[in-house]
Design a protein around this motif. Structure first.
Motif, mmCIF file in Angstrom:
data_model
loop_
_atom_site.group_PDB
_atom_site.id
_atom_site.type_symbol
_atom_site.label_atom_id
_atom_site.label_comp_id
_atom_site.label_asym_id
_atom_site.label_seq_id
_atom_site.Cartn_x
_atom_site.Cartn_y
_atom_site.Cartn_z
ATOM 1 N N ARG B 88 24.605 -13.050 -44.365
ATOM 2 C CA ARG B 88 25.773 -13.470 -44.551
ATOM 3 C C ARG B 88 25.611 -14.620 -45.716
ATOM 4 N N MET B 89 24.531 -15.441 -45.640
ATOM 5 C CA MET B 89 24.093 -16.286 -46.443
ATOM 6 C C MET B 89 24.159 -15.964 -47.965
ATOM 7 N N THR B 97 21.516 -15.323 -54.969
ATOM 8 C CA THR B 97 20.864 -13.849 -54.620
ATOM 9 C C THR B 97 20.583 -13.218 -55.814
ATOM 10 N N VAL B 98 21.219 -13.060 -56.991
ATOM 11 C CA VAL B 98 20.884 -12.349 -57.903
ATOM 12 C C VAL B 98 19.773 -12.878 -58.694
ATOM 13 N N LEU B 370 15.561 -23.525 -55.807
ATOM 14 C CA LEU B 370 16.942 -23.184 -55.944
ATOM 15 C C LEU B 370 17.418 -23.156 -54.109
ATOM 16 N N VAL B 371 16.643 -22.623 -53.770
ATOM 17 C CA VAL B 371 17.055 -22.591 -52.210
ATOM 18 C C VAL B 371 17.109 -23.888 -51.454
ATOM 19 N N TYR B 372 16.231 -24.740 -52.054
ATOM 20 C CA TYR B 372 16.199 -26.033 -51.540
ATOM 21 C C TYR B 372 17.524 -26.901 -51.772
ATOM 22 N N ALA B 403 15.148 -16.119 -45.975
ATOM 23 C CA ALA B 403 14.435 -15.877 -47.069
ATOM 24 C C ALA B 403 13.712 -14.620 -47.189
ATOM 25 N N PHE B 404 13.574 -14.170 -45.818
ATOM 26 C CA PHE B 404 12.890 -12.857 -45.940
ATOM 27 C C PHE B 404 13.851 -11.819 -46.241
ATOM 28 N N VAL B 405 15.145 -11.862 -45.848
ATOM 29 C CA VAL B 405 16.080 -10.803 -46.358
ATOM 30 C C VAL B 405 16.118 -10.766 -47.893
ATOM 31 N N LEU B 406 16.203 -12.009 -48.515
ATOM 32 C CA LEU B 406 16.051 -12.021 -49.991
ATOM 33 C C LEU B 406 14.984 -11.360 -50.545
#
Lengths: 111, 931
Positions: B88-89, B97-98, B370-372, B403-406
């Protein structure tokens, strides 16, 4: 390890009752609850719903095993039976329960 | 076996669906039985009895939950929730994501390809029974690490007798022959002449007949051949009576005795085997044909045992050996490694693998930043969750799962791209290396590779998820909870972030002009190659003539080369004559090399007074002449071509004349080499060597070898002069279309080279379909005349271009991902800055600051970083362009650099656009309300 705490009377006693009942014959869940009730002449009434989590727990620890079977009136039911380690555990638990009962009796009958 | 019962029970219970269904069945049965009993004993109706039984049983859902907990799967539910939240995130922030997926996927793909190549070269045993016990043995010169294969034939017998560590020892060498059988087109094959013991070592049974036996090697034994299943099916239609039939390999007849299965390609990638019959007595020591020796280790023996025993033999023999053969050291290494370039460098390759894995960590850190920035935006949420009792590990676990999904998606994409790249490499390698490409090499996806990718994904997730999570859940959480009402997370972006953005911009700026150059060059060459020269109707093939007692390409050079050359030229010319008579052929001619593959040489001109640094030369050409400034020698290429070459391919003549028949005859009959050899040069040659002046009549000759240049300044007296008679336009070559080679063409005469190329222009049929006829015609000329690498000219020119394209595409992908990462970094930085300066911007707006001032205030930070990155990148790019491509400062290069700067600036503006607009929309009253 299961059934090692003789003082854990409430939980321990249900496991003990199930083990004892299954030592007589393989049985399904409802049969176990009926048998305990019959033998104790209605004194011990197992909470039927909580019987199944107890059975699952004992199966997970390898004390009992289960398989599908057919009842006398041709219904499909899950039958539980004692494993070798269940039989050993029953011996140990019976002994410690008796010690516990003697101790309890001694305390209760003290004047 | 209580643990076994328990384990079985646990496994059964693990399946959530199964155990839920089982519990439902049990409850149903229980309540049914109970209801029946109640009805029996109390006489109530069935419905009532059922109601009471259900009540008696207790809350079904509650018991079911207890059961699930009892199965120990609660964490699984938690993980599922985390993963769902993660998806969802990712959907909520598609930009991140991209960028994250693309960045990490590039790293994973590169890792995959490296893994695939290294694993193929160094990680596999040959796919035969006990392949790990099969070894290659060879004599090496310790000083140069060169293998002295010419000594193996003489050592073979000694190794067989006196190295007990070898249970069985075998040898092979390969020779190229025409395979000629009835009712099938002749075809050149690489025949493995292998000892019978080789088959015993391989332990693979024939599907028909027998494999070779020791008796076949005896002098005077009937010549026999073993073929592979695919040859059997293609040439004999799988006829089981093939055993006993006769075929010819070149001029020698052989009887087929066995058929090996299709999966068997031992010793390298072979389909045809004949007995090994080289006799060491026929050759002086160290002068035997090159062979390879392999063995199966005896039970209990190790490679080092074998090496010690062989070394002992060698040291004993050193006393009696000729001087040049002393000091060789036998080495024993796994068979499969023998075909990798450097069998002892496996660990270097693993180091490279490790370094490439680090690339993912670097990109991962980038994405982590970026995630940070996004996590910083969620500081409030994290603080509230902490307040509600979520443990730190719980929150870290959740961010890790996200992050694992990413990284999981990135790993899947990377694996797909990597396997595609590997497949490309496989096809390319098979085309280029052919029968020298070991049959067990498959650049495919392996279990190990998938595991490696999973580890990469986990490492990526750890870097991307855990680092920001630990930061975000650190000591400041409580403080942030207090500030929550005041808006803004209160988290900071450190110096590392700034450095990273600067570095990214710098890398992008460095690589951009190189890629831009690649694109321009690619398009130009494509146009030049496609439009100027009619290559599409042509096919080319290499001509070889079998020379007996020569071990293929790596065999002995015969002493009398002239006779062989003359024979080759005669057969080749005869072939061309016959081809021209074929109605499907509109033209046929000979040349010494395919365009672009001419042999390299170094020449000097008839005068050395000229300064080569002239204004008409392009900087690129000058850079490719490293030696010219000191001795006026030039690296050029030379090909011998048929006089009709230029007309046939439509290469325009610019000045002078082209070659003609009389040139060829003159050269052939001039045995004293007193006359200069007429040559035609291409335009780059004329422009570079003679500075574009009048070149007709000018002469060049082969430069002396560079080592002896000091003592021998002039060319050797016997070297002929070449005299330029004409200049032609440049023929786009095969290997690097971008490289403008300086080429000189001499007449293809009677004393031609030992290997030549025949080019055939077809009429009415596709060039590819002419290969069979070409082979038949050549066998009709002479069975010893072999046609190799028969392909349409476009295909020959293409594989090299394909490689260029792959490298170029890889580079472009990398640049794109770096660009995206830097754009995302700038975007995140801007967004972050604005979020933190909301109140300040609000106050400014309230005090009457206009849009321009607000934008200037918020953009200055990002602009500074882009500026520094640009400056560093420009310096690096200039250095790279000068070093690699030989650029100098010119109007064009300044324009390109300016373009790059503008482009990067535009990227920066686009990245900053949205946050800047957000800054303009800040309502002063809203921003100040928190005060």
């Amino acid at each position: 390890m299961l059934l090692r705490q003789p003082t854990d009377a409430l939980r321990g006693s249900l496991d003990l009752l199930v083990l004892k009942t299954l030592s007589l014959d393989a049985m399904h869940g409802w049969g176990i609850s009926q048998r305990i009730q019959q033998i104790s002449a209605g004194v011990l009434e197992v909470n039927q719903g909580s019987l199944y989590p107890a059975l699952q727990r004992m199966e997970k620890t390898g004390l009992i095993t289960s398989e599908w079977g057919v009842t006398d009136n041709n219904r499909r039911a899950r039958y539980y039976r004692l494993t070798a380690s269940g039989r050993r555990a029953l011996g140990v638990e019976l002994k410690s329960w008796r010690q516990f009962a003697v101790g309890l009796e001694a305390v209760l009958s003290a004047t | 076996m209580s643990w076994l019962d328990a384990a079985r029970a646990r496994i059964r219970l693990l399946s959530r669906h199964d155990s839920d269904a089982r519990f439902d069945d049990e409850i149903r049965f229980h309540i049914d039985m109970e209801a029946q009993q109640i009805a029996r004993t109390t006489g109530v109706d069935v419905r009532e009895a059922r109601r009471r039984a259900t009540i008696h049983f207790g809350g079904v859902e509650g018991h079911r939950e207890t059961l699930r907990d009892g199965r120990g799967l609660r964490w699984l539910g938690g993980l599922r929730l985390d993963l769902t939240l993660g998806v969802r995130m990712l959907r909520k922030s598609p930009g991140l994501t991209v960028v994250g997926v693309l960045g990490m996927a590039v790293a994973v793909a590169i890792g995959c390809i490296t893994y695939g190549v290294i694993y193929t070269f160094f990680g596999r045993d040959i796919p035969i029974d006990g392949g790990d016990r099969v070894v290659m043995i060879g004599n090496y010169d310790p000083a140069t690490s060169d293998e002295a294969r010419e000594t193996h034939l003489h050592d073979l017998g000694e190794w067989k007798r006196s190295v007990p560590a070898f249970a069985e020892i075998a040898a092979f060498h390969t020779v190229d022959r025409n395979f000629i059988s009835l009712n099938a087109r002749p075809e050149p094959v690489r025949v493995a002449e292998m000892t019978a013991s080789g088959f015993r070592i391989a332990r693979v049974q024939p599907i028909l007949g027998r494999f070779l036996v020791d008796e076949d090697e005896r002098p005077g034994a009937t010549p026999v051949v073993v073929i592979r299943e695919d040859v059997w099916r293609e040439r004999f239609a799988g006829d089981s009576s093939v055993i006993g039939r006769t075929i010819a390999l070149g001029v020698a007849m052989h009887t087929i005795v066995g058929v090996m299965p299709r999966t068997f390609g031992f010793p390298i990638n072979n389909r045809v085997w004949t007995p090994f019959r080289l006799d060491p007595m026929a050759f002086p020591p160290g002068k035997a044909p090159a062979i390879r020796v392999f063995a199966r280790l005896a039970a209990g023996a190790s490679r080092s045992d074998a090496e010690t025993q062989a070394a002992l033999l060698q040291s004993r023999r050193d006393a009696t050996s000729p001087q040049e053969l002393r000091g060789l050291r036998p080495r024993v290494f796994p068979y499969a490694l023998a075909f990798a370039d450097a069998p002892n460098l496996a660990w270097v390759m693993h180091l490279i693998q490790f370094a490439i894995s680090l690339l993912l960590v670097v990109i991962g850190v980038n994405v982590a930043v970026l995630v940070y920035a996004r996590t910083a935006g969620r500081a409030g949420e994290i603080a509230i969750r902490t307040a509600l009792g979520a443990s730190r590990s719980r929150i870290v676990a959740q961010l890790f799962a996200e992050a694992f999904v990413l990284s999981g998606i990135a790993a899947a994409v990377g694996l797909a791209v990597g396997s595609l790249g590997l497949r490309y490499m496989q096809v390319y390698s098979e085309i280029m290396v052919g029968e020298e490409f070991p049959y067990w090499w498959h650049f495919g996806v392996s279990t190990g590779m998938v595991l490696y990718v999973l580890v990469l994904a986990a490492v990526g997730a750890a870097v991307v998820g855990v680092l920001p999570a630990i930061q975000a859940t650190g000591r400041g959480v409580r403080a942030r909870l207090q500030q929550l009402g005041a808006g803004g997370g209160g988290m900071k972006l450190g110096r590392a972030w700034t450095t990273m953005i600067v570095a990214q911009v710098a890398i992008a700026v460095t690589l951009l002009p190189i890629v831009a150059y690649g694109i321009v060059d690619f398009v130009q060459q494509r146009r030049a190659a496609r439009l100027t020269y009619a290559t599409s109707q042509w096919m080319t093939a290499a001509l070889h003539v079998d020379e007996e007692q020569r071990g293929s390409e790596d065999g002995l050079e015969p002493d009398d080369d002239t006779a062989n050359r003359a024979r080759h030229a005669a057969l080749a010319n005869e072939l061309v004559v016959r081809l021209r008579r074929d109605p499907a052929v509109s033209d046929a001619l000979l040349m010494s090399a395919i365009p672009g593959d001419e042999s390299a040489m170094r020449i000097v001109t008839d005068t050395v007074t000229r300064t080569p640094q002239s204004s008409t030369q392009s900087s690129a050409q000058r850079a490719r002449q490293p030696g010219q400034a000191t001795d006026a020698a030039f690296d050029v290429r030379m090909a011998a071509v048929d006089p009709t070459f230029f007309r046939a391919f439509g290469v325009p003549l610019l000045t002078g004349r082209t070659l003609d028949r009389t040139d060829a005859i003159a050269v052939a009959t001039d045995s004293s080499l007193s006359l200069p050899i007429p040559i035609v040069v291409n335009q780059p040659f004329a422009a570079t060597v003679f500075a574009g002046g009048n070149v007709i009549g000018r002469r060049v000759r082969v430069a002396p070898p560079s080592r002896t240049r000091a003592s021998q300044p002039a060319a050797r007296r016997s070297d002929p002069w070449y005299e330029i008679v004409g200049v032609v336009a440049d023929f786009a070559g095969a290997d690097r279309p971008s490289a403008k080679h300086l080429v000189m063409y001499r007449p293809f005469g009677m004393s031609g080279p030992r290997r030549s190329i025949v080019a055939v222009q077809t009429k009415g049929i596709q060039p590819a379909s002419f290969a069979g006829t070409l082979r038949q015609t050549s066998v009709a000329v002479d069975p010893m005349l072999r046609i190799m690498e028969a392909r349409p000219l476009d295909d020959t020119l293409n594989p090299e271009r394909v490689l260029d394209r792959v490298i170029f595409a890889g580079g472009a992908l990398f640049v794109l991902s770096v660009l995206l990462l830097s754009a995302a970094g700038i975007h995140a930085l801007m967004a972050f800055t604005i979020e933190r300066r909301r109140r300040e911007i609000g106050i400014r707006s309230a005090l009457g600051a206009g849009a321009r001032q607000v934008i200037t205030a918020v953009m200055s930070h990002a602009a500074r970083q882009v500026g520094i990155g640009l400056a560093i990148g420009m310096v690096l790019a200039t250095a790279a362009l000068q070093g690699i491509l030989g650029w100098t400062w010119s109007t064009v290069s300044i324009l390109v650099m300016l373009g790059v700067a503008l482009f990067m600036g535009a990227v920066g503006i686009v990245a900053a656009w949205r946050p800047a607009r957000a800054a303009l929309r800040i309502d002063p009253t809203e921003a100040l309300r928190s005060e």
